[in-house]
Design an enzyme around this catalytic site. Structure first.
Site, PDB file in Angstrom:
ATOM      1  N   GLU A 133     -11.113   2.817  19.506  1.00  0.00           N
ATOM      2  CA  GLU A 133     -11.767   1.501  19.568  1.00  0.00           C
ATOM      3  C   GLU A 133     -11.167   0.739  18.036  1.00  0.00           C
ATOM      4  OE1 GLU A 133     -15.658  -1.198  19.391  1.00  0.00           O
ATOM      5  OE2 GLU A 133     -15.873   0.761  19.992  1.00  0.00           O
ATOM      6  N   LEU A 134     -10.629  -0.304  18.047  1.00  0.00           N
ATOM      7  CA  LEU A 134     -10.093  -1.112  16.984  1.00  0.00           C
ATOM      8  C   LEU A 134     -11.092  -1.011  15.778  1.00  0.00           C
ATOM      9  CD1 LEU A 134      -7.301  -2.434  16.014  1.00  0.00           C
ATOM     10  CD2 LEU A 134      -8.545  -4.605  16.648  1.00  0.00           C
ATOM     11  N   ASP A 135     -10.641  -0.798  14.568  1.00  0.00           N
ATOM     12  CA  ASP A 135     -11.367  -0.799  13.401  1.00  0.00           C
ATOM     13  C   ASP A 135     -12.602  -0.167  13.557  1.00  0.00           C
ATOM     14  OD1 ASP A 135      -8.796  -2.028  12.290  1.00  0.00           O
ATOM     15  OD2 ASP A 135      -9.403  -3.908  12.766  1.00  0.00           O
ATOM     16  N   ARG A 156       3.059   1.433  25.836  1.00  0.00           N
ATOM     17  CA  ARG A 156       2.445   2.125  24.596  1.00  0.00           C
ATOM     18  C   ARG A 156       2.678   3.722  24.274  1.00  0.00           C
ATOM     19  NH1 ARG A 156       0.985  -1.933  21.363  1.00  0.00           N
ATOM     20  NH2 ARG A 156       0.443  -3.912  22.291  1.00  0.00           N
ATOM     21  N   ARG A 158      -0.244  -2.263  15.219  1.00  0.00           N
ATOM     22  CA  ARG A 158       0.283  -1.749  16.633  1.00  0.00           C
ATOM     23  C   ARG A 158      -0.997  -1.157  17.059  1.00  0.00           C
ATOM     24  NH1 ARG A 158       4.623  -1.439  19.514  1.00  0.00           N
ATOM     25  NH2 ARG A 158       4.099   0.437  21.313  1.00  0.00           N
ATOM     26  N   ASN A 192      -6.699   4.534   7.951  1.00  0.00           N
ATOM     27  CA  ASN A 192      -6.365   3.314   7.969  1.00  0.00           C
ATOM     28  C   ASN A 192      -7.021   2.493   6.751  1.00  0.00           C
ATOM     29  OD1 ASN A 192      -4.786   0.836   9.054  1.00  0.00           O
ATOM     30  ND2 ASN A 192      -6.834   0.202  10.051  1.00  0.00           N
ATOM     31  N   HIS A 244      -8.463  -1.395   5.985  1.00  0.00           N
ATOM     32  CA  HIS A 244      -8.550  -2.735   6.517  1.00  0.00           C
ATOM     33  C   HIS A 244      -9.112  -3.813   5.514  1.00  0.00           C
ATOM     34  CE1 HIS A 244      -9.327  -5.372   9.882  1.00  0.00           C
ATOM     35  NE2 HIS A 244     -10.675  -5.470   9.202  1.00  0.00           N
ATOM     36  N   ASN A 257       0.609  -1.281   0.026  1.00  0.00           N
ATOM     37  CA  ASN A 257      -0.175  -0.182   0.002  1.00  0.00           C
ATOM     38  C   ASN A 257       0.901   1.239  -0.031  1.00  0.00           C
ATOM     39  OD1 ASN A 257      -2.937  -0.536   0.098  1.00  0.00           O
ATOM     40  ND2 ASN A 257      -2.048  -2.130   1.588  1.00  0.00           N
ATOM     41  N   GLU A 290      -8.114  -2.548  -1.898  1.00  0.00           N
ATOM     42  CA  GLU A 290      -7.130  -1.594  -1.188  1.00  0.00           C
ATOM     43  C   GLU A 290      -6.584  -0.748  -2.061  1.00  0.00           C
ATOM     44  OE1 GLU A 290      -6.513  -4.562   2.625  1.00  0.00           O
ATOM     45  OE2 GLU A 290      -4.552  -3.826   1.466  1.00  0.00           O
TER      46      GLU A 290
END
Ligand code: GRF
Length: 199
Positions: free
Chosen positions: A142-144, A64, A90, A106, A108, A13, A173
């Site tokens: 919150e993830l994704d 983190r 991450r 992002n 996905h 990407n 993508e």
């Protein structure tokens, strides 16, 4: 507009983004490419394109948040406006999200909100869905789960393996991610609640 691309892996990407910046399709400059993995091929791709790179070793930070503080410091040094996560495997902290809210994008490999997490392609195949795809979205804590900018759907074939399906998902993508980055860079992504409207 300065963008950073964060990567952990092969960087296919990233390569598309490099090419689309070079051609002028994405009106921005890649100020730096940063990885949390020393051997990420993405770093090599960036070097070949004469883009500054940085490997941030998670082992050098006690948690983190300390990692993210260093990351944000680096991005501020580089005057980064938009953060592009392209295979950055991450979890990030609220400190990072708060620093760039609405400006982190992002990609996905599934049609969110289905199949969140690190195995979007395998999970979709094993679940048996007939349609899957790719999602370009803004990043929230919150993830994704952040607002969706763009999606591309594709059919799962009966004889698909993880490899054949992955190939088509990646093609999806490569199509939507540069387009979504372009819209974000151009300031055309308007967020209304969970919904994104393109102006
Ligand atoms: C892509 O499938 C992306 O959806 C996921 O990680 C993969 C990155 O691949 N987040 P690459 O490093 O761009 O080749």
């Amino acid at each position: 507009m300065n963008i950073v691309v964060l990567c952990s892996g092969s960087g296919t990407n990233l390569q598309i983004i490099i090419d689309k910046v070079k051609s002028g399709y994405i009106p921005a400059r890649i100020a730096i490419v940063i990885s949390d993995k020393a051997d990420a091929f993405a770093l090599e791709r960036a070097k070949r394109a004469r883009i500054e790179t940085l490997f941030l070793n998670p082992k050098n930070f006690k948690n983190r948040e300390e990692f993210d503080k260093e990351l944000v410091k680096k991005l501020r040094d580089k005057d980064v406006d938009i953060v592009v996560m392209a295979g950055f495997i991450r979890l990030v902290t609220p400190y990072f999200i708060d620093s760039y809210r609405g400006r982190i994008i992002n990609i996905h490999p599934s049609l969110l909100p289905a199949f969140k997490g690190a195995h979007g392609i395998k999970d979709a195949l094993e679940y048996g869905v007939k349609v899957t795809g790719a999602t370009a979205h803004l990043v929230e804590m919150e993830l994704d789960s952040g607002p969706i900018i763009m999606q591309e759907a594709l059919e799962v074939k009966e004889d698909d393996t993880e490899e054949t399906l992955a190939q088509r998902v990646h093609e999806a993508e490569y199509k939507i991610f540069p387009e979504a980055i372009k819209l974000l860079v151009e300031g055309r992504v308007k967020i209304e609640g969970r919904r994104v409207k393109i102006s």
